[in-house]
Design a protein around this motif. Structure first.
Motif, short mmCIF file in Angstrom:
data_model
loop_
_atom_site.label_atom_id
_atom_site.label_comp_id
_atom_site.label_asym_id
_atom_site.label_seq_id
_atom_site.Cartn_x
_atom_site.Cartn_y
_atom_site.Cartn_z
N ALA A 229 -4.64 -7.11 9.84
CA ALA A 229 -5.25 -5.78 9.80
C ALA A 229 -5.83 -5.47 8.42
O ALA A 229 -6.96 -4.96 8.33
CB ALA A 229 -4.24 -4.72 10.23
N PRO A 230 -5.11 -5.77 7.33
CA PRO A 230 -5.73 -5.50 6.02
C PRO A 230 -7.06 -6.23 5.82
O PRO A 230 -7.95 -5.69 5.16
CB PRO A 230 -4.65 -5.97 5.03
CG PRO A 230 -3.36 -5.73 5.76
CD PRO A 230 -3.68 -6.11 7.19
N ALA A 231 -7.21 -7.42 6.40
CA ALA A 231 -8.50 -8.11 6.27
C ALA A 231 -9.61 -7.30 6.93
O ALA A 231 -10.74 -7.20 6.41
CB ALA A 231 -8.42 -9.51 6.88
N LEU A 345 -8.64 1.10 2.55
CA LEU A 345 -8.23 0.88 3.94
C LEU A 345 -7.24 -0.26 4.09
O LEU A 345 -6.28 -0.17 4.87
CB LEU A 345 -9.46 0.64 4.82
CG LEU A 345 -10.13 1.93 5.32
CD1 LEU A 345 -11.55 1.63 5.79
CD2 LEU A 345 -9.31 2.55 6.45
N ALA A 346 -7.47 -1.35 3.36
CA ALA A 346 -6.55 -2.49 3.50
C ALA A 346 -5.14 -2.07 3.09
O ALA A 346 -4.16 -2.40 3.77
CB ALA A 346 -7.04 -3.66 2.64
N GLU A 347 -5.05 -1.32 2.01
CA GLU A 347 -3.73 -0.86 1.55
C GLU A 347 -3.07 0.06 2.58
O GLU A 347 -1.87 0.01 2.80
CB GLU A 347 -3.86 -0.12 0.22
CG GLU A 347 -4.21 -1.02 -0.95
CD GLU A 347 -4.76 -0.22 -2.12
OE1 GLU A 347 -3.96 0.20 -2.98
OE2 GLU A 347 -5.99 -0.01 -2.17
N MET A 348 -3.88 0.93 3.19
CA MET A 348 -3.30 1.84 4.18
C MET A 348 -2.80 1.06 5.39
O MET A 348 -1.71 1.35 5.91
CB MET A 348 -4.35 2.88 4.60
CG MET A 348 -3.81 3.96 5.53
SD MET A 348 -2.56 5.04 4.71
CE MET A 348 -1.53 5.49 6.14
N VAL A 398 3.78 8.26 7.26
CA VAL A 398 2.36 7.87 7.39
C VAL A 398 1.49 8.78 6.53
O VAL A 398 0.62 8.33 5.77
CB VAL A 398 1.92 7.92 8.87
CG1 VAL A 398 0.41 7.80 8.99
CG2 VAL A 398 2.63 6.83 9.68
N CYS A 399 1.74 10.09 6.62
CA CYS A 399 0.95 11.05 5.83
C CYS A 399 1.16 10.83 4.33
O CYS A 399 0.22 10.88 3.55
CB CYS A 399 1.32 12.48 6.22
SG CYS A 399 0.68 12.94 7.84
N ALA A 404 -0.61 8.97 -1.04
CA ALA A 404 -0.39 8.10 -2.20
C ALA A 404 -1.64 7.27 -2.52
O ALA A 404 -1.83 6.83 -3.64
CB ALA A 404 0.80 7.17 -1.95
N LEU A 405 -2.51 7.11 -1.51
CA LEU A 405 -3.75 6.36 -1.73
C LEU A 405 -4.94 7.30 -2.02
O LEU A 405 -6.09 6.89 -1.94
CB LEU A 405 -4.05 5.49 -0.50
CG LEU A 405 -3.02 4.36 -0.26
CD1 LEU A 405 -3.23 3.73 1.11
CD2 LEU A 405 -3.14 3.30 -1.36
#
Lengths: 454, 454
Positions: A229-231, A345-348, A398-399, A404-405
């Motif tokens: 998913a991160p990819a 997005l990858a981090e999330m 999740v929130c 944090a990002l």
């Protein structure tokens, strides 16, 4: 005369509903984890003046008013409180005008989003915002929550499509904002203040909406699968950074793909960790898609295919649109809605995997990846109190991961009641004080949709 | 200690200016017809905390505060009142961050619009809003007035480019709105409420702005001349109705063309009643321009030429950009700013001809025609009291003509002091009451830029 009898007499026959079985259907929206009270009655109004009547009556008697569209919200924004009057706009369904020359329409709050789309399609136009609920949600609800959708990545959200509003204020007066000029700086931007205010400042009864010319068909479409998913998230970040202009850029990860395939066989790759579906419209669609495919390949996609065949593209879009239904088939579910800067997005997505692992909650993620807007959907075994509590804690995690990002606790569903506590991690005391000051200025008795939205 | 000495001691040395000659330069913006008072002093702040200090001081002593950018406004929004403190943001010129990956920048209020443009161009990005004053006006002023420009027809106005704000409130606290997520519905849209609020609700000290990838060069450009101004207006209406996507669509009528040629020889056709300059960018630029040219021909253009030669296109754009300077060379001038629905441009241009004839005032019109936004510029023989009064009446007639066509008294310059009376023809008592209620909620003592904006 009792207060309710007084209101009944002031409204046309049949407008006020007190039958408990019918009223019960107006208690809640679709946020499973949020409490809902018992309304006194439901006013199913058919015109703006009736909303004024209801609001003036509520002021006389100090009754809380909960405005409601189709009740498809996911944050509890339309949930009743005990003893309230629900004002349902569902019967205000007139499309008052379509001005094809100026690309605008004047519509009442109860018009279903997709009905507006069909009406303006006859003029070669479209109304961009297309929330997942577009076949069942109303324009009024879309306005109250500033609804998004798949086309927003290119064409903007509900707020961007709103030129003017008709709003019934807490004191029963009708406010008219904006107009028909596309550039207009006459006074404060009340239009955009009321859009997304979740019924807390007034009841939106009609709107002047901006339409767009239908893009030259067909769009170009691609689908790419990824080993993680991160990819897939990294591919989206690269697409945005490259300046490509997708008209749609949607993500589904493994759990979501399999839920869709369980629900209806769509020939998606059940083994994929994640897939992206992207589209571009306009004359340069093929070129935009070529850029997006290159970004996917560089981010490690293990399979990419593009198509200009409308039937094939429709199939892919249908698969994505089925996600909501397919996920609810998996069990009680909580559709989360967070946003992050598009480079994160990858981090999330990695954070979501961690949260699923550490909490043991199944999380199936879909989302409007091109906007950095994800819907991690918690799939629950049941709705027992302990499960609900654990789900709420998971949703909170999740929130907090999104915050944090540098993200937001809600990208398009709204705060409602569900996200009030988590919002405090995003808005500081000064910001919340300003919210309260504006609320007090426009609804000093706190009768309109109180205790939600922020 | 006198109040001024107290403020001087609280600010870094040299921040507070009381020298009457210097202070006099901060009395007014560029709205010639609007009265301006005499400030007590000017605080030329260099950071946000100094703005807080000034605002807290103003609250302690009940002093009116007039925020100011570069003073290039055209409606008197930055004009001083007697005994006020002017807070000038001109020295807050830091570009705090350029986030090229996420297409955004965090900039302070005093950054010149064109400086931001140059800084982000190095990253292959651009900041779309480009008011005529873009080489001399500040981002803070652009935000306060929701400035527009030539590129807005495709890329939106300042408000559309704003993701978040840092604002000093009337009580001296710092409000932070919005964020870095492009979709964000967490709470009320305070960001867009403060954009365009003309300094009446708070002092914007910094903003997170959305950038866009620079379009693939070169754009396609056309110029068309018309035998009458309404014919040019009809061509614009047709272009919009046809669904073409200009990246610029500008109009100049006869008086403006000749003022430009007087100022600098640009080889424009002095005999044309009106001309349109249009541009399209992106891969389908040539096709978009072809559609626009067809619309011009069908509307009766007597000469049309297109070019993809950047030098030739730059020349045409430069001619349009010179209009402001060229018109002020013709004598004292009042640059009006009205908007109409884009189908009504021909009628508005006809109305302007009627007003010029009936009042005897020379009116040279240029405008962002693709947005229905016109700048009829009144060219006056002098600024004698009788001339000014007649000019005000003429400007009012221009605004009333726009309103009669369903338009607005200001498309991008703001209401300021100049247009307050005329705004009452556009916003009714309920709308004005809502403005007052919000103002009272955020600035109960009415110290911030009072008596302007609506």
């Amino acid at each position: 005369m009792s207060p309710l009898a007084e209101l009944e007499a002031e409204l046309p026959p049949g407008t006020l509903v007190t039958d408990p079985d019918v009223v019960a259907g107006y208690r809640a929206d679709r946020a499973d984890l949020v409490p809902a009270g018992h309304p006194l009655a439901v006013a199913r109004v058919t015109d703006t003046e009736q909303v004024c009547t209801a609001m003036r009556w509520a002021q006389r008697h100090g009754v809380t008013v909960i405005p409601r569209g189709a009740g498809t919200g996911l944050s509890g924004g339309a949930n009743a409180v005990d003893g309230c009057l629900v004002v349902s706009l569902e019967r205000m369904t007139a499309i008052r005008e379509i001005d094809a020359e100026n690309h605008l329409a004047v519509v009442e709050a109860g018009v279903i989003n997709a009905d507006l789309g069909r009406a303006v399609a006859e003029h070669g136009l479209f109304y961009p915002p297309d929330p997942g609920s577009f076949e069942i949600s109303t324009i009024g609800g879309n306005l109250a929550t500033n609804a998004g959708g798949m086309r927003c990545v290119k064409y903007g959200v509900t707020r961007d499509a709103t030129l003017g509003l008709e709003v019934v204020l807490a004191d029963g007066r009708v406010l008219r904002t904006g107009g028909r000029a596309v550039k207009n700086v006459a006074g404060l931007d009340l239009t955009r203040l009321f859009v997304g205010s979740e019924g807390t400042l007034g009841i939106i009864t009609a709107a002047t909406l901006r339409l767009r010319p239908a893009p030259p068909a067909p769009p170009a479409t691609f689908v790419a699968t990824f080993p993680s998913a991160p990819a897939a998230g990294a591919a989206v970040s690269a697409i945005i950074a490259a300046g490509a202009v997708p008209s749609m850029l949607e993500l589904m990860e493994h759990e979501a793909i399999n839920a869709i395939e369980d629900y209806r066989r769509m020939d998606l790759d059940r083994n994929a960790a994640a897939l992206l579906i992207g589209q571009a419209d306009g004359y340069d669609a093929a070129r935009q898609v070529a850029t997006m495919i290159r970004c996917c390949e560089e981010a490690g996609a293990d399979f990419v295919v593009d198509t200009q065949d409308p039937a094939e593209a429709d199939g892919l879009l249908q698969a994505r649109r089925l996600a909501g239904l397919a996920l609810t088939e998996q069990g009680p579910s909580v559709i989360e809605d967070v946003g992050v800067p598009r480079s994160r997005l990858a981090e999330m997505l990695a954070a979501l995997a961690d949260i699923a692992e550490s909490t043991g909650v199944r999380i199936a993620t879909v989302g409007h990846a091109g906007d950095g807007n994800l819907h991690p959907t918690l799939i629950l075994p049941d709705l027992e109190p302990a499960t609900r509590e654990h789900a709420l804690k998971t949703a909170e995690a999740v929130c907090r991961a999104a915050l944090a990002l540098g993200g937001t606790v809600t990208g398009e569903h709204g705060v409602g009641i569900l996200k009030r506590d988590w919002l405090a991690g995003q808005l500081d005391d000064t910001a919340l004080d300003v919210h309260r000051a504006i609320k007090a200025a426009l609804d000093p008795r706190q009768l309109l949709n109180p205790n939600r939205g922020w």
